[in-house]
Structures are given as C-alpha cells and as structure tokens.
Design an enzyme around this catalytic site. Structure first.
Site, PDB file in Angstrom:
ATOM      1  N   CYS A 160       0.762  -1.263  -0.028  1.00 61.44           N
ATOM      2  CA  CYS A 160      -0.002   0.020   0.088  1.00 61.44           C
ATOM      3  C   CYS A 160       0.894   1.172  -0.371  1.00 61.44           C
ATOM      4  CB  CYS A 160      -1.011   0.112   1.112  1.00 61.44           C
ATOM      5  SG  CYS A 160      -1.902  -1.376   1.514  1.00 61.44           S
ATOM      6  N   ARG A 179       5.228  -0.026  -6.060  1.00 59.09           N
ATOM      7  CA  ARG A 179       5.239  -0.997  -4.943  1.00 59.09           C
ATOM      8  C   ARG A 179       4.173  -1.859  -5.195  1.00 59.09           C
ATOM      9  NH1 ARG A 179       6.920   1.715  -0.186  1.00 59.09           N
ATOM     10  NH2 ARG A 179       5.221   0.602   1.082  1.00 59.09           N
ATOM     11  N   TRP A 228      -2.965  -2.751  -1.546  1.00 59.36           N
ATOM     12  CA  TRP A 228      -2.664  -4.050  -1.931  1.00 59.36           C
ATOM     13  C   TRP A 228      -3.224  -5.076  -1.084  1.00 59.36           C
ATOM     14  CZ3 TRP A 228       0.707  -8.121   0.085  1.00 59.36           C
ATOM     15  CH2 TRP A 228       0.999  -9.030  -0.828  1.00 59.36           C
ATOM     16  N   ASN A 273      -1.789   2.241   5.835  1.00 58.37           N
ATOM     17  CA  ASN A 273      -0.999   1.207   5.429  1.00 58.37           C
ATOM     18  C   ASN A 273      -0.497   0.271   6.624  1.00 58.37           C
ATOM     19  OD1 ASN A 273      -0.735   2.255   2.985  1.00 58.37           O
ATOM     20  ND2 ASN A 273       1.652   2.898   3.290  1.00 58.37           N
ATOM     21  N   GLY A 274      -0.517  -0.960   6.515  1.00 54.55           N
ATOM     22  CA  GLY A 274       0.015  -1.939   7.666  1.00 54.55           C
ATOM     23  C   GLY A 274      -1.287  -2.745   7.929  1.00 54.55           C
ATOM     24  N   GLU A 295      19.052 -16.610  -7.765  1.00 54.43           N
ATOM     25  CA  GLU A 295      18.474 -14.963  -8.000  1.00 54.43           C
ATOM     26  C   GLU A 295      18.052 -15.314  -9.528  1.00 54.43           C
ATOM     27  OE1 GLU A 295      17.518 -12.889  -6.708  1.00 54.43           O
ATOM     28  OE2 GLU A 295      17.787 -11.254  -8.188  1.00 54.43           O
ATOM     29  N   LYS A 315      14.402 -14.202 -10.634  1.00 55.66           N
ATOM     30  CA  LYS A 315      14.269 -13.093 -11.526  1.00 55.66           C
ATOM     31  C   LYS A 315      13.310 -13.465 -12.617  1.00 55.66           C
ATOM     32  CE  LYS A 315      14.907 -10.130 -10.132  1.00 55.66           C
ATOM     33  NZ  LYS A 315      15.552 -10.247  -8.652  1.00 55.66           N
ATOM     34  N   GLU A 358       9.417 -14.386 -11.241  1.00 53.63           N
ATOM     35  CA  GLU A 358       8.588 -13.393 -10.658  1.00 53.63           C
ATOM     36  C   GLU A 358       8.011 -12.260 -11.842  1.00 53.63           C
ATOM     37  OE1 GLU A 358      12.425 -10.701  -8.830  1.00 53.63           O
ATOM     38  OE2 GLU A 358      10.335 -10.560  -7.844  1.00 53.63           O
ATOM     39  N   HIS A 365      21.000 -36.040  -7.331  1.00 53.42           N
ATOM     40  CA  HIS A 365      20.280 -36.340  -6.094  1.00 53.42           C
ATOM     41  C   HIS A 365      18.650 -36.361  -6.194  1.00 53.42           C
ATOM     42  CE1 HIS A 365      24.155 -37.240  -4.219  1.00 53.42           C
ATOM     43  NE2 HIS A 365      24.600 -36.022  -4.556  1.00 53.42           N
ATOM     44  N   LYS A 392       6.614  -4.133  -4.311  1.00 49.56           N
ATOM     45  CA  LYS A 392       8.029  -3.810  -4.163  1.00 49.56           C
ATOM     46  C   LYS A 392       8.397  -4.020  -2.827  1.00 49.56           C
ATOM     47  CE  LYS A 392      12.065  -2.386  -5.488  1.00 49.56           C
ATOM     48  NZ  LYS A 392      12.892  -3.351  -6.186  1.00 49.56           N
TER      49      LYS A 392
HETATM   50  C1  AGP Z   1      13.292  -8.877  -5.580  1.00 51.64           C
HETATM   51  O1  AGP Z   1      13.278  -9.050  -7.181  1.00 51.64           O
HETATM   52  C2  AGP Z   1      12.018  -9.350  -4.962  1.00 51.64           C
HETATM   53  N1  AGP Z   1      10.936  -8.654  -5.523  1.00 51.64           N
HETATM   54  C3  AGP Z   1      11.982  -9.634  -3.535  1.00 51.64           C
HETATM   55  O2  AGP Z   1      12.411 -10.865  -3.467  1.00 51.64           O
HETATM   56  C4  AGP Z   1      12.515  -8.810  -2.493  1.00 51.64           C
HETATM   57  O3  AGP Z   1      13.872  -8.801  -2.741  1.00 51.64           O
HETATM   58  C5  AGP Z   1      12.200  -8.959  -0.879  1.00 51.64           C
HETATM   59  O4  AGP Z   1      10.977  -8.670  -1.068  1.00 51.64           O
HETATM   60  C6  AGP Z   1      13.247  -8.376  -0.076  1.00 51.64           C
HETATM   61  O5  AGP Z   1      12.960  -6.944  -0.120  1.00 51.64           O
HETATM   62  P1  AGP Z   1      13.870  -5.923   0.593  1.00 51.64           P
HETATM   63  O6  AGP Z   1      15.231  -6.207  -0.095  1.00 51.64           O
HETATM   64  O7  AGP Z   1      13.323  -4.669   0.349  1.00 51.64           O
HETATM   65  O8  AGP Z   1      13.989  -6.345   2.202  1.00 51.64           O
END
Ligand code: AGP
Length: 599
Positions: free
Chosen positions: A2, A28, A76, A100-101, A475, A479, A482, A498, A594
């Site tokens: 949010c 976000r 969100w 928010n929260g 990673e 990427k 997502e 394994h 985000k």
């Molecule tokens: C990254 O591509 C992601 N969208 C996500 O995994 C992110 O790294 C994770 O939510 C942690 O966020 P932060 O680094 O702001 O703590």
C-alpha cells in the site's frame, strides 16, 4: 504494497497532486486506489479497482480549486478482496481514513462498535468508526484521534480527515513508514520519498509512536501525550533519478545503471591496499566469533553469497537465513554473533522483526540497506548503505549487485588483518574492475534478446551453479519466475543427480553458470550429466562449451567475483527479455509488491 499521499494547501490542484503522488508509488504494487478531498463541508471521494487510469477516469469530473485537504491511497489487498468497497479511503459518517499496515486487534475493536456501520471486509475501517465514536465522547477531534491511535495494535501509517475539523489532517505512525513534507504553508504526506520529490522542500520522517495533526502551515507532533518538535531536513533527491530516462522499463534502466551506481557503492571504501567504512567503528566488531545474516528474497540471495565470502575471506563462521523462517524457529542467539540484516527497502516486515529479535537478545546488529532513514536503518546499531539510488522495478537488480558488493567489501574489511597481502591486493584489484564487469555490452543484450524467443515454453527451468554461483542461480531463477511467470528453480549443480535429474528431457531448460575461475571442471561434469539425459542446456561462460545447445559468452575475467557480476547482468537481461516477449509488465509483475511490509 500500500501507498499513502496527503496534501494541505491551495497552491496546487489537489486531485492532480494526489494522483501523481500515487503514480510515484505504483511500483510498490497495488490492486485498487482512491482519493478523498475535503473543502469546508464539501467532500469528494473517488475509488477504483485496478490501475490508476481507472481512478483517473472515475474522478475526471471532480474539479477542485482553492484551499483543501486531501488524502490518497493505493491498496494491496490483505484483509478482504481487491474491491471498490475495500479500497481506501474508508468512510465513517463524516470522516475518512487511509491506512498502511495491519490493525491486529481490529476484530476486538469492531466488537465495541456498531456492526451496522461497517461496509468493508478490511481491518482499516475500524479506525474511522472508532474515531467517530471517540469524537461523540470528547467532542474534541484531536483528543478523539489520540484516543483512537492509542487503542490500535499492529502496524500503521494513518491519515484521517473529518468534517469535524475540515482544514486538518490527523496522522499517526507505528512500524509503517510515513513522512511529512513541507514547502512554506503547503504540507504533504507520503509513505515514501518518491511523491515528495519536486514538491516538498524539507521532510520529517515520523518515528514509531508519533501522531499529531497538520493544518495550513502548521504541524503539531506528539508521542505518549507529550508534544515534540519535528526536526525537518532538506529533501535533496532528484526527480530525474526516479524516471525512466528512455528505457522501456525501470528494470531495464536499473540493469544498465549498475555499472555507474557500483562506483557510488565503492566510493571512499576501496583504498589502494585496504577497505574502509567511514560509517563503521572497528571496535564494533571486537570479539565477534560468528555472523548470522538474515533477509528475504533477492536480499537473501545476496546474503547467501555473502556467507561464502565471509567464511572464505574473513574466516568467520557465517550462516544466512530467510527472515520469515528465522523468526519462528526459536533461534539460539549468542552475544558474540554479529547479526547482519540485508534489505533494499529497509521496510520488509520479516527482516525488521528478525532484527528486533536479535537486538532484544543483545547481539550487535548491522544493516545493509539501500534506503536511508528506513525502519531497518533506524533500528540497527550500524548501517552500510548500498547507495544504489531509488529502485523502482519490482524485480530487484541494482539493489542486488550493490548488496553483494557491500558484502564482499565487508568480508575483506573483516578479513584484512588475516589475509595475506597478495590475496588482499588481488581482491581489491577485482573490486576496482566491478564497473566494467557490470557494463551492459550492446551485442550481449542483442544476443539475449534473440535467444529469449527459444525459452518461452517448456516445463521448467533449472538454474545451476556451485559455490557463490549457487546463490546466483537462485537469484536467476527468482528473477525469471517473478516477471515471466514461468516455473524456474535454482539448484546447486552437484545436487542435481540426487533427484532433480529425473526431470531431464529436451523440455527442461538448464541455465548453467560455468565460471572459468571457480570449480569449472566440477560444474562441467554436472552439466555433462544433464546433457547426456537430453536436457536443453544454455551455458554462460567465457570458455566455449561444446555440449551446450545455446552459449552466452561472457568476458574472460580474472576473478570469479567479476564473472559473478557479469553473469548477474546476463540473468537479469535474459529474464527481462523473456518476460517482455511474453507481454508482461516487467516493472509491475502480478501479485507482487515492491516493499513487503506485512508478514
Ligand atoms: C526481488 O526481486 C523481489 N521482488 C523480492 O524478493 C525482494 O528482494 C524481497 O521482498 C526483499 O525485499 P527487501 O530487500 O526490500 O527487504
């Protein structure tokens, strides 16, 4: 996640400011949005599900001139579906709130209130009804707000407006960011810097437990019933940085930027024959026997890479854990452990809570973070900023590479007393070559664009690597999944036999990270095993690999870390090009936010 904006003043068109401000927070992630504007006794409110364009269309007839107060929100969904009724602002009879929260005790509070007044499924709505009930009891809007805030449990950033005090915005903050900005008599609110850039001259980052109210040109701030004076600081960030600058997506811009921002990350820290951190006092590390790193998502992958580097270069036993797991495993925490949290945003709820646990257990805590003044930075004993600049793409790119660079430098900083001079100088020389390794070469990008069309189907991807290239494989897979929504897994190459090798067939795409400087022969035999079972192999290496179906050639680097960073860029570009071909919005992937400020 949010986002919140707010405005008091007459100098600008409030509706435009609120919607533009929300647009700055779009990255976000959100699924509905709304605004409310109060001018005297006249209230205009507008909400819509989906993108901000829907909200803009819905409130196109809404025209506001002159003085007014306004609040806006991108939601969100957490409690209740993304519907218009659940979108903020939430309404009472004459008051409106954005939040928010999460209000953890909303069910208990709701029981005290008239259930017929509730129209949404959200936790937020309780705030506005509680406020109106308290106002009936006190007839003083500020007292009613103060009482309301004192009853809330959980995390919140709140803006509330009411016809009972039509020139005022009431605000409160607990564990969720909220900033007040001002420029002369104009007052702004936002849940992050972006909407304030180019508008507010100076800003105040609210602290947990603070609340108060703002009217034209004046702000009254309180905590625990005591009035406090906010210490504003100039807002020096530049709007340019927050825009796309000719690239198709923020993600693309941020991938290209890495080569420059890494210079900022290294600046003043890498000296001729040593690493220094001005912000750290070496006494802080005295008596440290082990290190525990904690983070989420991409930051966790950076942390896992860091754990290899710490053991190898600093020779300190190091583990890395996912924050949401760490929180509930009843971890044994020893005071001679250094606790490192890594976060791009500095607001990730699980990482923040892990940090609180470590602090409570008396550990020394260090944050590696990209956002100064964020909740994690404010809480940690010490901080090293990654200096990547604002990262807007939901898929983290430059935040990741700068985190790894900081961890590499930190490992050297902690290890420089133990490492022999030759090794130290070799590492420093490699660090100084980082900008080159992160530079996007035009022909490489073109190659990946062309290659991407061969990877739009299949039943899944395995990204494989060994040692530090294992977290990089994780990673790369994250990427891809997502932003492309394709199934991908990162795996330690030596572990394939394994179990996962059972999946091998031509429709299984294996992205093999094959650095010439680290365990090349080992990974080569792992890839050969997959190739023998007819898996489709895309090898990334500087050494041509005859069994590969596709080969992405990187530069012949002289250090494994330089190969690591160059491959990181390859994986980011490959994921982006596949996602673009699939027609996805890579900056705002579905279901993602985000900044994940809820558990
Ligand atoms: C990254 O591509 C992601 N969208 C996500 O995994 C992110 O790294 C994770 O939510 C942690 O966020 P932060 O680094 O702001 O703590």
């Amino acid at each position: 996640m949010c986002g919140i904006v707010g405005y008091i003043g007459s100098q600008r068109e409030i509706k435009g400011f609120l919607i533009d401000g929300l647009r700055e927070l779009e990255y976000r992630g959100y699924d509905s949005a709304g605004i409310a504007i109060l001018q005297g006794s006249q209230l205009q409110i507008c909400k819509a599900v989906g993108k901000l364009e829907n909200l803009e269309k819905k409130c196109s007839s809404l025209v506001v001139h002159g003085f007014g107060v306004g609040i806006g929100h991108t939601r969100w969904a957490t409690h209740g579906k993304p519907t218009e009724l659940n979108a903020h602002p939430h309404m009472g009879e004459f008051s409106y709130v954005v939040h928010n929260g999460i209000i953890e005790n909303f069910k208990e509070l709701k029981e005290e209130l008239d259930p017929s007044k509730f129209v949404s499924q959200t936790d937020t709505e309780v705030i506005v009804h509680l406020f109106e009930r308290e106002l009936e009891r006190t007839s003083d809007p500020f007292q009613a707000f103060e009482r309301t805030v004192s009853k809330l449990r959980g995390s919140f950033a709140i803006l509330l407006i009411t016809k009972a005090a039509p020139d005022t915005i009431f605000f409160g903050k607990e564990s969720s960011p909220l900033i007040i900005g001002r420029d002369g008599e104009e007052i702004f609110f936002a849940s992050s810097d972006a909407p304030l850039i180019g508008n507010a001259q100076e800003v105040y980052y609210l602290e947990d437990g603070e609340y108060g109210y703002a009217q034209k040109g004046s702000i009254r701030l309180f905590r625990g019933g005591e009035e406090r004076v906010p210490t504003f600081q100039p807002l020096t960030l530049n709007k340019e940085l927050a825009q796309k600058g000719g690239y198709r997506f923020f993600m693309e811009k941020e991938i290209y930027e890495q080569s420059d921002v890494i210079g900022e990350t290294l600046m003043g820290r890498v000296k001729e024959n040593r690493v220094e951190f001005e912000e750290l006092d070496s006494r802080f590390f005295q008596g440290i026997e082990s290190i525990r790193i904690c983070a989420c998502g991409t930051s966790y992958h950076a942390g896992l890479t860091g754990s290899y580097l710490m053991e190898r270069l600093a020779q300190i036993p190091t583990t890395c854990e996912i924050a949401s797991e760490f929180r509930y495993k009843e971890p044994l925490l020893r005071p001679d452990t250094l606790f490192i949290v890594i976060s791009q945003s500095g607001e990730t709820a699980d990482t923040l809570e892990a940090l609180k646990m470590a602090k409570k257990a008396g550990l020394r805590t260090l944050a590696i973070c990209n956002v100064d003044n964020s909740s994690i930075v404010r809480l940690a004993d010490a901080t090293v900023l990654t200096r990547a600049g604002i990262e807007k793409g939901v898929a983290s790119t430059k935040a990741f590479t700068t985190q790894v660079a900081v961890l590499w430098m930190l490992a050297l900083y902690l290890g420089q007393g133990r490492l022999d001079q030759e090794t130290l100088l070799r590492e420093i020389d490699a660090l100084l070559h980082l900008p080159g390794a992160l530079k996007v070469r035009g022909e490489l990008h073109e190659r990946l664009k062309r290659l991407s069309k061969r990877y739009l189907h299949g039943h899944g991807f395995f990204f494989i690597g060994r040692d530090i290239f294992y977290p990089l494989a994780l990673e790369g897979a994250l990427k891809l999944k997502e932003i492309s929504y394709l199934h991908a897994e990162g795996y330690p190459a030596g572990e394939m036999k394994h179990g996962p090798i059972a999946l091998a067939d031509p429709e299984l795409f294996t992205i093999a990270l094959m650095p010439r400087n680290l365990l090349y022969e080992k990974i080569k035999s792992n890839v050969e095993e997959l190739s023998a079972r007819d898996a489709t192999i895309c090898a990334i290496s500087s050494i041509p690999f005859e069994l590969a179906d596709d080969f992405v050639k990187i530069e012949k680097q002289k250090h494994a870390m330089l190969e690591y960073f160059e491959m990181a860029v390859v994986l980011q570009l490959l994921a982006m090009e596949i996602a673009i071909r699939l027609g996805n919005d890579v900056d705002m992937p579905r279901n993602l936010a985000k900044s994940v400020t809820v558990e």
